[in-house]
Scaffold this active site. Structure first.
Site, PDB file in Angstrom:
ATOM      1  N   ARG A   1       6.459 -11.384   5.417  1.00 38.60           N
ATOM      2  CA  ARG A   1       5.849 -11.265   6.735  1.00 38.60           C
ATOM      3  C   ARG A   1       6.427 -12.331   7.650  1.00 38.60           C
ATOM      4  O   ARG A   1       6.618 -13.469   7.233  1.00 38.60           O
ATOM      5  CB  ARG A   1       4.330 -11.427   6.647  1.00 38.60           C
TER       6      ARG A   1
ATOM      7  N   HIS B   1      -4.687  -0.904  -5.381  1.00 40.39           N
ATOM      8  CA  HIS B   1      -5.260   0.157  -4.554  1.00 40.39           C
ATOM      9  C   HIS B   1      -5.997   1.119  -5.448  1.00 40.39           C
ATOM     10  O   HIS B   1      -5.475   1.533  -6.478  1.00 40.39           O
ATOM     11  CB  HIS B   1      -4.160   0.841  -3.747  1.00 40.39           C
TER      12      HIS B   1
ATOM     13  N   LYS C   1     -14.779  -4.369   5.388  1.00 41.99           N
ATOM     14  CA  LYS C   1     -14.250  -5.142   4.263  1.00 41.99           C
ATOM     15  C   LYS C   1     -15.208  -6.252   3.854  1.00 41.99           C
ATOM     16  O   LYS C   1     -16.066  -6.669   4.627  1.00 41.99           O
ATOM     17  CB  LYS C   1     -12.893  -5.734   4.620  1.00 41.99           C
TER      18      LYS C   1
ATOM     19  N   HIS D   1      -8.313  -1.147  -0.754  1.00 40.65           N
ATOM     20  CA  HIS D   1      -7.299  -2.175  -0.991  1.00 40.65           C
ATOM     21  C   HIS D   1      -8.043  -3.384  -1.524  1.00 40.65           C
ATOM     22  O   HIS D   1      -9.089  -3.732  -0.987  1.00 40.65           O
ATOM     23  CB  HIS D   1      -6.630  -2.685   0.285  1.00 40.65           C
TER      24      HIS D   1
ATOM     25  N   CYS E   1       0.803  -1.235   0.000  1.00 37.06           N
ATOM     26  CA  CYS E   1       0.000   0.000   0.000  1.00 37.06           C
ATOM     27  C   CYS E   1       0.834   1.284   0.000  1.00 37.06           C
ATOM     28  O   CYS E   1       0.587   2.167  -0.820  1.00 37.06           O
ATOM     29  CB  CYS E   1      -0.986   0.031   1.157  1.00 37.06           C
TER      30      CYS E   1
ATOM     31  N   GLN F   1       1.470 -10.856  -3.615  1.00 41.33           N
ATOM     32  CA  GLN F   1       0.053 -10.471  -3.604  1.00 41.33           C
ATOM     33  C   GLN F   1      -0.308  -9.911  -4.959  1.00 41.33           C
ATOM     34  O   GLN F   1       0.460  -9.142  -5.533  1.00 41.33           O
ATOM     35  CB  GLN F   1      -0.174  -9.365  -2.578  1.00 41.33           C
TER      36      GLN F   1
ATOM     37  N   ASP G   1      -2.014  -7.348  -5.763  1.00 37.47           N
ATOM     38  CA  ASP G   1      -2.494  -6.264  -4.919  1.00 37.47           C
ATOM     39  C   ASP G   1      -2.902  -5.086  -5.789  1.00 37.47           C
ATOM     40  O   ASP G   1      -2.275  -4.818  -6.804  1.00 37.47           O
ATOM     41  CB  ASP G   1      -1.330  -5.848  -4.017  1.00 37.47           C
TER      42      ASP G   1
HETATM   43 ZN   LIG Z   1      -3.133  -2.338   0.714  1.00 39.31          ZN
END
Ligand SMILES: [Zn+2]
Ligand SMILES: [Zn+2]
Length: 674
Positions: A392, A414, A497, A543, A363, A410, A412
Site C-alpha cells: 500500500r 475470507h 465491522k 473479511h 480479497c 496480513q 487475512d
Molecule cells: Zn478482505
C-alpha cells in the site's frame, strides 16, 4: 431570568449574567475551588445548527461533539438557558484547558524575558501544549530552562485570566503596530469583519484567543518546558523560520512525574531501537523506505507466529491458500479497488499482454478461488486463509518502523457463508481473536462496533441489510458478554465491522484485529451458491484479520515485552556459558541434549571471560543462561541464571529440560516453573 439545568436533571432559575462559578459557589465553596472549567449546551436548541465557524472550530479544538456543546470560562456570564456541567480535574477537557492556559503562562514568561519575540498560537495537544514563536536568535536549552523558571514566577503571581472583547479593527491595528504578523494573520483568518474579537489578559500580557482558560495562573500547578523545534511560518520555506516550543502540564506534580516516567518507559521499549539492538529487522535506505528486512532472529519469531497462526487456522476449519502479488488492472476494476482504493495502490505496470497492479488486499484473490467451482449450501461456510503480502502506498516521510510500512503481511481470511451461518461465524472469529491476544500475552482489549449512518449516501445496501448485519454483530457480542462501544457512521461503505484494540503493558491501545461484513464484493463478482431450495443465492462475505499486519503486530510485541520475549517466542531460548576451555566439551554435550529436546540454544565458545559472556546474553535478553564449570560437568548439571530473576543455583540437565518444556507447552510469559 435564565434556566440552568444541572447534570442530575434539576433546574435552577438564576438572573441572566450569572456565571458558572456563581453556580458552583451556591452549591458549595469546595466545589467552586475544585472546578476548572464549565461545559454548556443550549437547552432549547439541542438541534440548533452549530455550524457557525467559531463554535465548530472551538469544538474541534477541545474535542467536544458538535451538538452545540462548548467549554466556557467559569467567569463567563451565562446569557441563555443551558445545561451546565462543572468540570473538575478528573475530566479530559479540563486537562486541555489547563494545558492551553499553561501555554499563555509560557508566552507571558517568554515576552518578559525576550520582549522582541513575536507570537503565533499556542494550543493544547494530547501530550501537552506548544507555542509557535518568532525570534531571530533561536532559543537555546538554557533559554528554555530560564523560561520554565520564569513561568513559576508568573504562576506565583496568581494573575486572573480576564476575557475582554474589542473591535476587530482595533485588534488588527494594534497587532500590526506591534509587528505581530502572526496574530494579524490569525485574526484575519478566524474572524469576520465587523465582529468583536476576544482577548485574554493576565497581568500585563494580552493574547488574541477564544478561550476558555482556568480562572487564574496559579491553577497551572505542574508543568515543564520540554523542547524546541524549527518550522516555517505557514509551512513555506520562503517564510520566517518559527520556533515551536513544546511543554506539558498536569494538575499536579505526581501526574507530571508519572508522565515522564512513562515517556522513559516508552523510549526504552521503542521497537526501532530494540529491533536494532537485538538484531531483529532492518529497513535499508538503498532498498527504499517502509520495506522490512527480517533478520534471522526476527525471522525466527515471525516463523513461530506464523506456524501458530496456520495451525490454529487449520484446527478451526480454515483452508490455507496462496494468491498472486500482481493481477490485471481489469480485475481491480471489477473489485472496485481501482475506483475506491486507487490512491493507496502503486501505479499500473504495462506488460505485453495487459496492465497489472500490485495487490493492496487479498480479497479478490480468495473470491476468484471461490468462484472457480460451483458451490452449494453444503459447501458453506468456505473459509480461505492466507498470510498474504500486500503493498500500500504511504507517503514518504510518514513511515514509522514496523508500525507504518509500504509492504506488509496480513493474516487475512475470507469467509463465505449463508445468512443463517453468519452469527456462528462471527462468534468463531471473535473467539479466535481472543485466543490470539491471550496467547501472545495481552490481557486486556477493547471492542468497537462501527455501524452506518443512514443519512450518509456513501453507505451501500438497504436498511434491512444493515440492520440485519449490525443485529448479528450485536447479538454475538452481547451473548459473549463483551462490552463494546458503538461508533455510528464509522463502518466501511460496504458493511459494519468489529474492531478489537489490544491494550499493552503501558496501557496503550493498538488497533489490530478486525472482523468485517461485506455485501459489495459478492455482488461485484456475482458470487453464488445453490441453496437448499435449488435456487441460486448470494453468499455473505466476512473479511477478518487477527494479527492485522504481521509486521505491526511484531512491532507491538517488541514494545509490549520490551524485547524480553516469552520462552516460546525467544529466538535464542538458552545461552550456554562454559567457565573455561576445559568445560567446552561438556557444554557441547549439553547443547546437543537441549537441541534434541527442541530447545533453541546458542553456545558461546569464545575464549572470553565468563562474565563477559553472561553479559552478552543478558543484553540480548536471552531467557536462560546456563553456566558450566567443574562441579556441573561432574554432576551432569547446569547452573541456571534466569532473565530478570538472577542466579537460581544448579539443577540437572534433565530437570532443566522438563522445566523448559513445560514453559514452552504453556506458552507462558513467566520463566519460573508453575
Ligand atoms: Zn478482505
Ligand atoms: Zn488562550
Amino acid at each position: 431570568m435564565i434556566r440552568i439545568q444541572l447534570p442530575d436533571g434539576s433546574v435552577r432559575e438564576v438572573p441572566r449574567g450569572t456565571t458558572a462559578l456563581d453556580v458552583a459557589n451556591s452549591i458549595s465553596p469546595r466545589l467552586a475551588a475544585a472546578v476548572v472549567v464549565a461545559r454548556i449546551r443550549p437547552l432549547t436548541a439541542t438541534e440548533t445548527a452549530t455550524t457557525d465557524d467559531e463554535a465548530a472550530s472551538e469544538a474541534s479544538m477541545y474535542g467536544a461533539a458538535t451538538t452545540g456543546e462548548r467549554l466556557v470560562d467559569l467567569t463567563a456570564p451565562l446569557t441563555e438557558d443551558v445545561a451546565l456541567e462543572l468540570l473538575k480535574e478528573n475530566d479530559e477537557s479540563s486537562l486541555r484547558v489547563v494545558r492551553h492556559s499553561a501555554a499563555h503562562v509560557m508566552a507571558t514568561a517568554i515576552l518578559e524575558l525576550f520582549p522582541e519575540t513575536k507570537l503565533g498560537h499556542g494550543p493544547a495537544t494530547d501530550a501537552g501544549f506548544f507555542y509557535d514563536v518568532y525570534r531571530e536568535t533561536p532559543f537555546s536549552d538554557a533559554d528554555l530552562a530560564a523560561i520554565e523558571a520564569h513561568m513559576a514566577e508568573v504562576v506565583t503571581r496568581d494573575e486572573k485570566f480576564v476575557r475582554v472583547e474589542e473591535s476587530r479593527d482595533k485588534g488588527l491595528t494594534d497587532y500590526a503596530a506591534q509587528g505581530e504578523f502572526m496574530k494579524v494573520h490569525f485574526i484575519e483568518k478566524f474572524t469576520q469583519p465587523g465582529e468583536e474579537i476576544s482577548l485574554y489578559k493576565n497581568g500585563n500580557f494580552t493574547d488574541f484567543c477564544r478561550g476558555p482558560h482556568v480562572p487564574s495562573t496559579s491553577r497551572v500547578k505542574a508543568f515543564k518546558v520540554m523542547s524546541v523545534a524549527g518550522a516555517y511560518w505557514l509551512g513555506d520555506e520562503k517564510n520566517q523560520q518559527l520556533q515551536r516550543i513544546y511543554g506539558t502540564a498536569f494538575f499536579n506534580a505526581k501526574d507530571l512525574d508519572a508522565h515522564f516516567k512513562r515517556l522513559e518507559e516508552i523510549k526504552a521499549r521503542d521497537h526501532r531501537v530494540l529491533g536494532k539492538q537485538l538484531d531483529l529487522y532492518s529497513i535499508q535506505e538503498v532498498a527504499g523506505s517502509g520495506l522490512i528486512f527480517w533478520h534471522p532472529k526476527g525471522g525466527l519469531i515471525r516463523k513461530t507466529m506464523e506456524d501458530w497462526m496456520r495451525n490454529e487456522c487449520i484446527r478451526r476449519g480454515y483452508e490455507m491458500v496462496y494468491t498472486p502479488h500482481i493481477m490485471r488492472r481489469e480485475m481491480w476494476k471489477i473489485s472496485g479497488h481501482e475506483e475506491n482504493y486507487g490512491e493507496n495502490m502503486y501505479p499500473a505496470m504495462e506488460l505485453d499482454d495487459a496492465e497489472y497492479r500490485l495487490k493492496p488486499m487479498n480479497c479478490p484473490g480468495h473470491i476468484l478461488i471461490y468462484k472457480n467451482s460451483p458451490k452449494s449450501y453444503r459447501d458453506l461456510p468456505v473459509r480461505y486463509a492466507e498470510l498474504g503480502n500486500v503493498y500500500r502506498y504511504e507517503r514518504s516521510g510518514t513511515m514509522h518502523g514496523l508500525l507504518r510500512v509500504r509492504g506488509f503481511t496480513q493474516d487475512d481470511a475470507h469467509i463465505f457463508c449463508t445468512p443463517q451461518q453468519i452469527e456462528d461465524e462471527i462468534a468463531a472469529c471473535i473467539d479466535f481473536a481472543e485466543s490470539v491476544l491471550k496467547t501472545f500475552g495481552f490481557e486486556e482489549f477493547k471492542v468497537e462496533l462501527s455501524t452506518w449512518d443512514p443519512k450518509d449516501k456513501k453507505f451501500i445496501g438497504s436498511a434491512e441489510k444493515w440492520d440485519g448485519a449490525v443485529g448479528s454483530l450485536t447479538k454475538v457480542l452481547d451473548a459473549k458478554g463483551i462490552p463494546y462501544k458503538t461508533i455510528p457512521g464509522e463502518a466501511a461503505f460496504y458493511g459494519p465491522k468489529i474492531d478489537i484494540k489490544l491494550v499493552d503493558v503501558l496501557g496503550r491501545m493498538w488497533q489490530l484485529s478486525t472482523v468485517q461484513f461485506d455485501w459489495n464484493l459478492p455482488a461485484r463478482f456475482d458470487l453464488e451458491y445453490k441453496g437448499e431450495d435449488g435456487e441460486m443465492h448470494q453468499p455473505v462475505m466476512v473479511h477478518r484479520a487477527l494479527f492485522g499486519s504481521v509486521e505491526r503486530f511484531f512491532g507491538v510485541l517488541i514494545e509490549h515485552y520490551a524485547g524480553a520475549f516469552p520462552l516460546w517466542l525467544a529466538p535464542v531460548q538458552v545461552g550456554l556459558v562454559p567457565i573455561s576451555e576445559k568445560h567446552l566439551e561438556y557444554a557441547e554435550q549439553v547443547k546437543a541434549k537441549l537441541e534434541a529436546a527442541g530447545i533453541r540454544v546458542e553456545l558461546d565458545a569464545r575464549n572470553e571471560k565468563m562474565n563477559a559472556k553472561i553479559r552478552e546474553f543478558t543484553l540480548q535478553k536471552v531467557p536462560f543462561v546456563l553456566i558450566m564449570g567443574d562441579k556441573e560437568s561432574a554432576t551432569d548439571s547446569v547452573s541456571v541464571r534466569t532473565r530478570g530473576k538472577g542466579d537460581e543455583g544448579s539443577v540437572t540437565v534433565d530437570e532443566f529440560i522438563t522445566r523448559a518444556n513445560s514453559l514452552l507447552a504453556s506458552k507462558s510469559a513467566e520463566l519460573l516453573p508453575a
